[in-house]
Design an enzyme around this catalytic site. Sequence first.
Site, short mmCIF file in Angstrom:
data_model
loop_
_atom_site.label_atom_id
_atom_site.label_comp_id
_atom_site.label_asym_id
_atom_site.label_seq_id
_atom_site.Cartn_x
_atom_site.Cartn_y
_atom_site.Cartn_z
N LYS A 105 0.85 -1.20 0.00
CA LYS A 105 0.00 0.00 0.00
C LYS A 105 0.88 1.25 0.00
O LYS A 105 1.59 1.51 0.96
CB LYS A 105 -0.89 0.05 1.24
CG LYS A 105 -1.89 1.21 1.14
CD LYS A 105 -2.55 1.56 2.45
CE LYS A 105 -1.89 2.70 3.17
NZ LYS A 105 -1.94 4.00 2.48
N GLU A 156 10.15 0.79 10.35
CA GLU A 156 11.15 1.83 10.09
C GLU A 156 10.44 3.15 10.32
O GLU A 156 9.58 3.54 9.54
CB GLU A 156 11.67 1.69 8.65
CG GLU A 156 13.02 2.33 8.47
CD GLU A 156 12.91 3.75 8.00
OE1 GLU A 156 12.85 4.64 8.88
OE2 GLU A 156 12.86 3.97 6.79
N CYS A 185 13.34 10.50 6.93
CA CYS A 185 13.36 10.00 8.30
C CYS A 185 14.75 10.11 8.92
O CYS A 185 14.88 10.30 10.12
CB CYS A 185 12.86 8.57 8.36
SG CYS A 185 13.64 7.53 7.12
N GLU A 237 10.27 15.14 15.55
CA GLU A 237 10.58 15.08 14.12
C GLU A 237 9.73 16.12 13.40
O GLU A 237 8.50 16.06 13.46
CB GLU A 237 10.26 13.68 13.61
CG GLU A 237 10.70 13.46 12.19
CD GLU A 237 10.43 12.04 11.70
OE1 GLU A 237 9.34 11.52 11.99
OE2 GLU A 237 11.30 11.49 11.02
P1 NDP Z 1 1.84 7.73 8.64
O1 NDP Z 1 2.58 6.89 9.59
O2 NDP Z 1 0.41 8.02 8.93
O3 NDP Z 1 1.88 7.07 7.19
C1 NDP Z 1 2.71 6.02 6.76
C2 NDP Z 1 1.91 4.96 6.01
O4 NDP Z 1 1.02 4.30 6.90
C3 NDP Z 1 1.02 5.54 4.91
O5 NDP Z 1 0.90 4.62 3.84
C4 NDP Z 1 -0.30 5.69 5.64
O6 NDP Z 1 -1.38 5.80 4.79
C5 NDP Z 1 -0.33 4.42 6.45
N1 NDP Z 1 -1.20 4.44 7.62
C6 NDP Z 1 -1.77 5.50 8.24
N2 NDP Z 1 -2.50 5.09 9.29
C7 NDP Z 1 -2.39 3.75 9.36
C8 NDP Z 1 -2.89 2.74 10.23
N3 NDP Z 1 -3.65 3.05 11.27
N4 NDP Z 1 -2.56 1.46 10.01
C9 NDP Z 1 -1.78 1.12 8.97
N5 NDP Z 1 -1.27 2.03 8.10
C10 NDP Z 1 -1.56 3.33 8.29
O7 NDP Z 1 2.63 9.06 8.45
P2 NDP Z 1 2.04 10.49 8.00
O8 NDP Z 1 1.91 10.43 6.56
O9 NDP Z 1 0.81 10.85 8.73
O10 NDP Z 1 3.18 11.45 8.52
C11 NDP Z 1 3.20 11.86 9.89
C12 NDP Z 1 4.57 12.03 10.40
O11 NDP Z 1 5.20 10.77 10.39
C13 NDP Z 1 5.46 12.92 9.56
O12 NDP Z 1 5.33 14.25 9.92
C14 NDP Z 1 6.80 12.37 9.91
O13 NDP Z 1 7.25 12.94 11.10
C15 NDP Z 1 6.56 10.90 10.11
N6 NDP Z 1 6.88 10.09 8.93
C16 NDP Z 1 8.00 9.34 8.95
C17 NDP Z 1 8.36 8.63 7.84
C18 NDP Z 1 9.60 7.82 7.80
O14 NDP Z 1 10.15 7.60 6.73
N7 NDP Z 1 10.07 7.31 8.91
C19 NDP Z 1 7.59 8.66 6.61
C20 NDP Z 1 6.37 9.44 6.72
C21 NDP Z 1 6.07 10.11 7.84
P3 NDP Z 1 -1.77 7.23 4.19
O15 NDP Z 1 -0.53 7.99 3.95
O16 NDP Z 1 -2.45 6.86 2.95
O17 NDP Z 1 -2.63 7.88 5.21
#
Ligand code: NDP
Length: 492
Positions: free
Chosen positions: A197, A271, A305, A402
């Site tokens: 996904k 991660e 990240c 972050e």
């Molecule tokens: P999320 O953790 O919400 O998103 C990461 C993935 O998980 C996306 O595909 C998201 O879907 C999906 N997701 C969201 N909710 C759920 C759930 N309950 N169960 C399973 N999968 C889920 O990150 P955000 O996009 O909201 O970003 C928020 C913060 O997270 C950022 O500001 C940053 O600080 C951090 N982040 C860290 C990352 C990294 O590489 N370590 C990457 C992205 C964010 P969808 O996006 O479609 O909602």
Amino acid sequence: MADLEKTKVPTPAPLDWEYAPAPESRDIVRFQERYGLFVGGEQVEPLSGEWYSTIEPANEEHLAEIAQAREDDVDRAVQAARDAFENGWSKLPGSERAKYIFRIARILLERSREFAVAESLNSGKPIRESRDVDVPIAAAHFFYYAGWADKLEYAFPNRRPQPLGVAGQIIPWNFPLLMLAWKIAPAIACGNTVVLKPSHTTPLTALLFADVCRQAGLPPGVVNIVTGDGRTGAAMVRHPGIDKIAFTGSTGVGKEIQRTIAGTGKRLTLELGGKAANIVFDDCALDQAVEGIINGIYFNQGEVCCAGSRLLVQESIYEQALSKLKRRMSTLRVGDPLDKNTDVGAINSREQLERIEELVESGREEGAEIFQTECTLPDRGFWFPPTVFTNVAQSYRIAQEEIFGPVLSVLTFRTPEEAVEKANNTAYGLSAGVWTEKGSRILWMAERLRAGVVWGNTFNRFDPASPFGGYKESGFGREGGRHGLEAYLRFE
Ligand code: NDP
């Protein structure tokens, strides 16, 4: 002294001429009006009957309609992956699996311009980065793991490695194609099948990748792509037919996933976020270090990240380092992601922009001093200028949380011990950087820094052969290298 003054070379002021626009043509990409889910080797309409619009963050224009998968759609994809696993893929000799994966790698390179443009359009990242970093490294991951597919017995001698089954892979929006490659390449090389996904804001390169799978003749069901928001991800996590979850994203969602699958026997790798220290000693090559600081925090708008979001500078060179840094920042070009001269593109979404703005506001309120480059930001789309905070106390939110944006917090230290203590004073532990002329000091620091990756005199370097992953709230499990195989294998 007077003679010395005379021989000093004055620092030139940043150039004030403008670059001519150098836009990459977008004609190379033809998006479909609508994308269904990629299940069992075909595009299918979602059972949910729901669609949403994916946009260009640089101008908020509509790009395509995307299916919103719900629970029964996920179920259909898991069935397809299970069939492919039981009826062929897991039984193929590794050398046969490798052929498909090599083919995928080659097609990605052949279509690299198309993928780079699509990635920049949908994510907002500069074309220079998608063209020179995201796409080539994604292809490199497929090449690398194709090479391992028939050598698993040698990678783990006397341990009889076996695939796990169906892997559910959930990836974020900051490196959509690259995270797909990090997840899919090792999983299928080991004989697993996958349901992936992408983030709902950046589904397009994953959907183009579905076409690459078809082009490569990958057996149907080995790779399935379900689009949708967090609800789709949650349905995958709950699905009893999935044997392993691999997640990259926020620490909050990572913890939720861990709670949900506790006791189910599903395997998990997480991660998560980071708050990396980029540590600059007074004996370093300062101009190179400044480039490393810039790359560490402004690469991909800081939506990384492992971004070097906390700069730790040795006190004796603080003034000099800051002045060089600010000067270099003023040469950064913010704007059209498809312009080849752009250094900093658009923020991925309105929600992310609001998160950045909120944290930056907290930095001001807590008393840090802000410096932002003067740049004209486009009227439409989501933008944030390169920003640096000084006078930052370790307790401030901008030093602890972050931000995931182009915002750097600067702290100082006097001794290596103090640098280690400050660098480790975080809930995260993903990466760190050390700048010094002494190799021995890099090793001394690397032993003490609680971070999964420590870069020496460089930053944000990625190589498929090198494992990547965190400690503490940055998650567990490693991706990349031989370690990355282990996450998709069980041993008999
Ligand atoms: P999320 O953790 O919400 O998103 C990461 C993935 O998980 C996306 O595909 C998201 O879907 C999906 N997701 C969201 N909710 C759920 C759930 N309950 N169960 C399973 N999968 C889920 O990150 P955000 O996009 O909201 O970003 C928020 C913060 O997270 C950022 O500001 C940053 O600080 C951090 N982040 C860290 C990352 C990294 O590489 N370590 C990457 C992205 C964010 P969808 O996006 O479609 O909602």
